[in-house]
Write an enzyme that holds these catalytic residues in place. Structure first.
Site, PDB file in Angstrom:
ATOM      1  N   ASP A  44       0.827  -1.198   0.000  1.00 58.32           N
ATOM      2  CA  ASP A  44       0.000   0.000   0.000  1.00 58.32           C
ATOM      3  C   ASP A  44       0.864   1.253   0.000  1.00 58.32           C
ATOM      4  OD1 ASP A  44      -2.882   0.624  -0.001  1.00 58.32           O
ATOM      5  OD2 ASP A  44      -2.415   1.785   1.787  1.00 58.32           O
ATOM      6  N   CYS A 135     -11.394   3.777  -3.564  1.00 62.25           N
ATOM      7  CA  CYS A 135     -10.373   3.697  -2.530  1.00 62.25           C
ATOM      8  C   CYS A 135     -10.791   4.509  -1.308  1.00 62.25           C
ATOM      9  CB  CYS A 135      -9.029   4.187  -3.067  1.00 62.25           C
ATOM     10  SG  CYS A 135      -7.681   4.013  -1.870  1.00 62.25           S
ATOM     11  N   TYR A 139     -12.380   2.450   1.915  1.00 64.76           N
ATOM     12  CA  TYR A 139     -11.670   2.364   3.186  1.00 64.76           C
ATOM     13  C   TYR A 139     -12.519   2.907   4.337  1.00 64.76           C
ATOM     14  CZ  TYR A 139      -7.137   0.440   1.975  1.00 64.76           C
ATOM     15  OH  TYR A 139      -6.134  -0.432   1.626  1.00 64.76           O
ATOM     16  N   TYR A 163      -8.861   5.435   9.443  1.00 63.22           N
ATOM     17  CA  TYR A 163      -9.829   5.450   8.343  1.00 63.22           C
ATOM     18  C   TYR A 163     -11.272   5.658   8.799  1.00 63.22           C
ATOM     19  CZ  TYR A 163      -5.820   4.183   5.560  1.00 63.22           C
ATOM     20  OH  TYR A 163      -4.575   4.204   4.949  1.00 63.22           O
ATOM     21  N   GLU A 204      -9.682  -3.096  -5.850  1.00 61.40           N
ATOM     22  CA  GLU A 204      -9.640  -2.942  -4.393  1.00 61.40           C
ATOM     23  C   GLU A 204      -9.865  -4.300  -3.712  1.00 61.40           C
ATOM     24  OE1 GLU A 204      -9.330  -0.565  -1.891  1.00 61.40           O
ATOM     25  OE2 GLU A 204      -8.481   0.746  -3.418  1.00 61.40           O
TER      26      GLU A 204
END
Length: 221
Positions: A44, A135, A139, A163, A204
């Site tokens: 990541d 994304c 998240y 997040y 993802e």
């Protein structure tokens, strides 16, 4: 229904698959194999370097000053803040910044970042908005889901807190507004936006699997 919500409806099965992935569930419970999380951190980190580039390219494509400023600001925030969180995670495993930057991208990470960069360079601003949306929204939704699973603090709590933070929610809310604005401003782009959204959502989903399996170029196909 807002176009951003319509996209989430279109991708509902993929969205649910992410929430049910063992990487996500085990991270939330605190039982995830540290080696799998380390692989996620490394991959990541490399992903985010390109993700920042995508926002920067979007900023250059924007026609109005406000959008340009915000996209370039997000690019800077990724480089200044989100990558720093990853460096903190990496430090727990004795991984230096130089080692992070030298990590070889796994096949799935290559596929995802190459796709986003191609959309950024070759696609419209509307396509770019839809491609980056999974994304951010993903998240947030997954971390909210993790928060309902987590029963106590554990080594992965900082991930969930990052997040689900107010700052991250504000960033995602802007992305939703950006997607809706583009869909309204460029109605002829809506099908391309949907395709970009679904492609990024599929990538993802595979990214979690990449980390869980600790995928490398030598992994069995």
């Amino acid at each position: 229904m807002a176009f951003s919500d319509q996209l989430l409806t279109d991708g509902e099965a993929l969205w649910n698959a992410q929430k049910e992935h063992p990487f996500v569930v085990e991270l939330a419970e605190g039982t995830l194999d540290p080696a799998a999380f380390r692989h996620w951190v490394e991959q990541d980190y490399r992903y985010l370097l390109d993700y920042a580039r995508v926002f920067a390219i979007g900023g250059c494509k924007a026609r109005d000053e406000e959008t340009m400023t915000h996209l370039l600001g997000i690019s800077h925030a990724i480089l200044a803040d989100e990558l720093e969180l990853h460096r903190e995670f990496a430090d727990e495993y004795g991984i230096s910044r130089a080692e992070l930057e030298a990590v070889t991208k796994a096949p799935t990470c290559v596929a995802y970042t190459n796709y986003l960069l191609r959309v950024a360079y070759e696609g419209s601003l509307a396509e770019l908005a839809a491609a980056i949306y999974p994304c951010g929204q993903g998240y947030l939704d997954i971390a909210d889901h993790m928060a309902t699973i987590a029963e106590e603090e554990h080594r992965y709590t900082p991930f969930i807190e990052k997040y689900t933070s107010d700052e991250f929610r504000e960033s995602v809310e802007w992305m939703r507004t950006f997607v809706d604005h583009c869909a309204e401003e460029y109605p002829g782009e809506q099908q391309a936006m949907k395709e970009a959204f679904l492609t990024s959502t599929r990538l993802e989903t595979t990214f979690w699997g990449m980390a869980y399996r600790r995928e490398t170029w030598d992994s069995p196909r």
